[in-house]
Motif scaffolding. Structure first.
Motif, short mmCIF file in Angstrom:
data_model
loop_
_atom_site.label_atom_id
_atom_site.label_comp_id
_atom_site.label_asym_id
_atom_site.label_seq_id
_atom_site.Cartn_x
_atom_site.Cartn_y
_atom_site.Cartn_z
N THR A 81 0.84 -1.20 0.00
CA THR A 81 0.00 0.00 0.00
C THR A 81 0.87 1.25 0.00
N LYS A 82 1.89 1.27 0.83
CA LYS A 82 2.79 2.43 0.88
C LYS A 82 3.56 2.59 -0.44
N HIS A 84 2.65 1.63 -3.38
CA HIS A 84 1.70 2.09 -4.39
C HIS A 84 1.52 3.60 -4.30
N GLY A 85 1.34 4.10 -3.09
CA GLY A 85 1.21 5.54 -2.89
C GLY A 85 2.44 6.30 -3.35
N ARG A 86 3.61 5.76 -3.07
CA ARG A 86 4.86 6.41 -3.49
C ARG A 86 5.00 6.39 -5.01
N SER A 89 2.69 9.07 -6.33
CA SER A 89 3.17 10.44 -6.07
C SER A 89 4.37 10.79 -6.95
N ASP A 120 -6.88 4.10 -3.05
CA ASP A 120 -6.40 3.87 -1.67
C ASP A 120 -7.06 2.68 -1.00
#
Length: 147
Positions: A81-82, A84-86, A89, A120
């Protein structure tokens, strides 16, 4: 010695990285399936990752493949999850595989399953990214090399 011969003997260094991050609770067959699916998307948006076609000594032609290694990592659901967010971004080319895709049987249903869930809330089991080495390293923070 011919000019350029030394350069051919030197190791090839890439300024980009192709990496796959797999969730650490997948079955072996799932790891293979997810890896195959997520890397298949990278060449379509980043054609520079694809090398020249292959041929054997008999002249039999084979398809081109990635021109650089694909590094495989694993991590927890939270790590994915982290990451994917990075990746989002940093606007890196990426492909995802969610747990829902294990129960679908075709591309249309796969795309519909991903489209039905907000970014998310995706239940990620696999992620492929391509980009500058340092950016990919930052995306993968907390992951470990696949054994």
């Amino acid at each position: 010695m011919e000019a350029g011969a030394a350069a051919e003997d030197e190791p090839v260094r890439f300024d980009t990285k192709i990496a796959v991050l797999l969730r650490d609770d997948l079955e072996p067959w799932q790891r293979l399936n997810v890896t195959a699916f997520v890397v298949s998307g990278l060449g379509s948006v980043s054609p520079e990752v694809i090398g020249e076609p292959y041929a054997d000594a008999d002249g039999t032609a084979y398809l081109p493949m990635f021109r650089q290694p694909v590094l495989i990592f694993e991590g927890t659901k939270e790590t994915l999850t982290k990451a994917h967010g990075r990746a989002l971004s940093r606007s890196l080319p990426r492909a995802v595989f969610t747990s829902d895709l294990f129960s679908t049987g075709n591309d249309r249903d796969n795309r519909a399953a991903v489209r039905a869930v907000s970014a998310d809330q995706l239940d990620l089991v696999g992620l492929a990214v391509h980009g500058p080495r340092n950016a990919v390293d930052k995306v993968l923070k907390g992951a470990r090399m696949h054994p």
